[in-house]
Design an enzyme around this catalytic site. Structure first.
Site, PDB file in Angstrom:
ATOM      1  N   LYS A  34      10.665  -0.298  24.467  1.00  0.00           N
ATOM      2  CA  LYS A  34      10.661   0.901  23.619  1.00  0.00           C
ATOM      3  C   LYS A  34       9.264   1.287  23.144  1.00  0.00           C
ATOM      4  O   LYS A  34       9.013   2.456  22.849  1.00  0.00           O
ATOM      5  CB  LYS A  34      11.550   0.680  22.396  1.00  0.00           C
ATOM      6  CG  LYS A  34      13.010   0.451  22.712  1.00  0.00           C
ATOM      7  CD  LYS A  34      13.816   0.206  21.464  1.00  0.00           C
ATOM      8  CE  LYS A  34      13.487  -1.123  20.799  1.00  0.00           C
ATOM      9  NZ  LYS A  34      13.948  -2.279  21.575  1.00  0.00           N
ATOM     10  N   VAL A  60      17.561   2.247  25.436  1.00  0.00           N
ATOM     11  CA  VAL A  60      18.481   2.783  24.430  1.00  0.00           C
ATOM     12  C   VAL A  60      19.890   2.303  24.756  1.00  0.00           C
ATOM     13  O   VAL A  60      20.429   2.627  25.808  1.00  0.00           O
ATOM     14  CB  VAL A  60      18.472   4.334  24.407  1.00  0.00           C
ATOM     15  CG1 VAL A  60      19.443   4.853  23.350  1.00  0.00           C
ATOM     16  CG2 VAL A  60      17.072   4.856  24.148  1.00  0.00           C
ATOM     17  N   ASP A  96      13.060   0.542  14.879  1.00  0.00           N
ATOM     18  CA  ASP A  96      13.730   0.388  16.178  1.00  0.00           C
ATOM     19  C   ASP A  96      14.609   1.596  16.477  1.00  0.00           C
ATOM     20  O   ASP A  96      14.568   2.154  17.584  1.00  0.00           O
ATOM     21  CB  ASP A  96      14.572  -0.891  16.166  1.00  0.00           C
ATOM     22  CG  ASP A  96      15.348  -1.094  17.459  1.00  0.00           C
ATOM     23  OD1 ASP A  96      14.727  -1.473  18.467  1.00  0.00           O
ATOM     24  OD2 ASP A  96      16.573  -0.851  17.462  1.00  0.00           O
ATOM     25  N   GLY A 143      21.139  -7.334  23.871  1.00  0.00           N
ATOM     26  CA  GLY A 143      21.543  -8.506  24.659  1.00  0.00           C
ATOM     27  C   GLY A 143      20.811  -8.562  25.978  1.00  0.00           C
ATOM     28  O   GLY A 143      20.559  -7.532  26.609  1.00  0.00           O
ATOM     29  N   GLU A 183      15.540 -10.898  13.422  1.00  0.00           N
ATOM     30  CA  GLU A 183      14.366 -11.722  13.648  1.00  0.00           C
ATOM     31  C   GLU A 183      13.906 -12.344  12.324  1.00  0.00           C
ATOM     32  O   GLU A 183      14.329 -11.924  11.245  1.00  0.00           O
ATOM     33  CB  GLU A 183      13.232 -10.868  14.225  1.00  0.00           C
ATOM     34  CG  GLU A 183      13.558 -10.167  15.530  1.00  0.00           C
ATOM     35  CD  GLU A 183      13.632 -11.116  16.708  1.00  0.00           C
ATOM     36  OE1 GLU A 183      13.112 -12.254  16.612  1.00  0.00           O
ATOM     37  OE2 GLU A 183      14.232 -10.724  17.730  1.00  0.00           O
ATOM     38  N   LYS A 205      14.213   4.605  19.551  1.00  0.00           N
ATOM     39  CA  LYS A 205      15.293   5.015  20.453  1.00  0.00           C
ATOM     40  C   LYS A 205      15.608   6.510  20.305  1.00  0.00           C
ATOM     41  O   LYS A 205      15.928   7.191  21.279  1.00  0.00           O
ATOM     42  CB  LYS A 205      16.535   4.172  20.189  1.00  0.00           C
ATOM     43  CG  LYS A 205      16.339   2.697  20.534  1.00  0.00           C
ATOM     44  CD  LYS A 205      17.472   1.843  20.018  1.00  0.00           C
ATOM     45  CE  LYS A 205      17.236   0.370  20.330  1.00  0.00           C
ATOM     46  NZ  LYS A 205      18.250  -0.516  19.712  1.00  0.00           N
TER      47      LYS A 205
END
Length: 335
Positions: free
Chosen positions: A125, A152, A221, A316, A210, A225
């Site tokens: 990204k 995305v 984030d 994932g 995280e 996207k």
């Protein structure tokens, strides 16, 4: 198809495992025979122009920490840029860690690959959020294909749905949940009646957040996207600096409970409707966007088809690898 792979962490290794598992099917059903000839990680490069043994490479990575430790094919002295410029391949796949400050080193890798006449697939990204309009122009100028479905929604085909399933329609705006970590935290707060801090701690324990959760909880984030969606789906030429971003750190349990009394829930919503915004919003509990846990959900508002919502897991390794595979198959059809 000869492939150079930059990045051999969770996503890169998942892609290798996917190729191993589906080798026969990909060949018979799709006529697709991917041959990874170079893999780069932080320790260097493994290189074999005839094609690397992926099982061997996964073993070396697990045992030695870097693919460059392979006794036969390891090339610790080689840089990714040297491989891109000097090694013949049809596609460069870029899955190195995300950097939203300046997009590097991935941004330089992508530019170099385009200039070297290589088609590119990435799930990163960072460079897309910072420079997608320029990268798209550079790819077109060099006559190569550029795909980034996994950036995305991971394996959920959000970009493909907009481009292919709504082909011929005019998408007017986009709105949705683009970050699974924040959706999990807000779901935990609502269902367990706990504070943001406690919900964040649970997310960290489960590996959804995280150690430094800033990218997620501060909305960066989701904003990255949203930029990709706005460029690819709405045809806007925007970057991360064009998004007004407000994360979920300020959402309290009182806010969640006040929303519940109105038959609503609070979600971190990214929207592109004239202006680009990421902020917590009240969402009716019967809305398609009222999804729980780590799910993502995106609603496209189009001129003729009306509202169409796509829901699925947004993160994932294997999910993102599946999106990269779709992009590779798409490029194969175009070559």
């Amino acid at each position: 198809m000869r492939i150079i792979l930059a990045g051999f962490g969770v996503v890169g290794q998942s892609l290798a495992k996917l190729f191993i598992k589906r080798e026969e099917e990909l060949s018979i059903v799709y006529g697709f025979r991917p041959r990874i000839i170079a893999v780069a990680d932080r320790g260097g490069v493994a290189l074999n122009p005839k094609g690397l043994d992926l099982r061997r490479l996964l073993s070396v990575k697990a045992e030695r920490g870097t693919v460059a430790a392979d006794k036969v094919y390891g090339r610790p002295e080689l840089s990714v840029l040297e491989v891109i410029e000097d090694i013949d391949a049809e596609v460069f796949v870029e899955v190195s860690p995300t950097n939203v400050k300046d997009g590097e080193p991935a941004l330089s890798y992508l530019k170099s690959a385009f200039k070297a006449g290589k088609n590119v697939v990435t799930s990163n990204k960072g460079p897309l959020a910072l420079a997608l309009p320029a990268l798209t122009e550079l790819a077109e100028h060099n006559g190569v294909h550029f795909r980034f479905s996994g950036a995305v929604g991971a394996g959920t085909p959000i970009l493909e749905f907009a481009k292919k399933c709504l082909y011929g329609d005019r998408i007017l705006s986009v709105k949705g949940i683009l970050n699974g970590t924040t959706n999990y935290i807000l779901t935990e707060m609502a269902e367990k009646h706990i504070s943001f801090e406690d919900a964040l701690m649970n997310a960290k324990k489960l590996g959804y957040a995280e150690a430094d959760p800033s990218m997620d909880v501060d909305g960066i984030d989701a904003a990255c996207k949203l930029v990709i969606l706005a460029n690819w789906v709405l045809g806007k030429k925007v970057t991360l600096k064009d998004v007004n971003v407000n994360g979920i750190r300020g959402v309290t349990l009182d806010d969640i409970e006040d929303a519940a009394r109105e038959a609503c829930t609070i979600k971190l919503i990214a929207s592109a409707n004239g202006k680009l915004e990421v902020k917590p919003e009240k969402v009716p509990k019967d809305s398609p966007l009222s999804v729980s846990g780590t799910l993502n959900a995106v609603t496209f508002y189009s001129e003729f088809a009306g509202e169409q919502t796509v829901i699925g897991r947004g993160a994932g390794g294997i999910e993102t690898a599946s999106a990269i595979l779709r992009d590779l198959l798409d490029i194969k059809r175009e070559l």
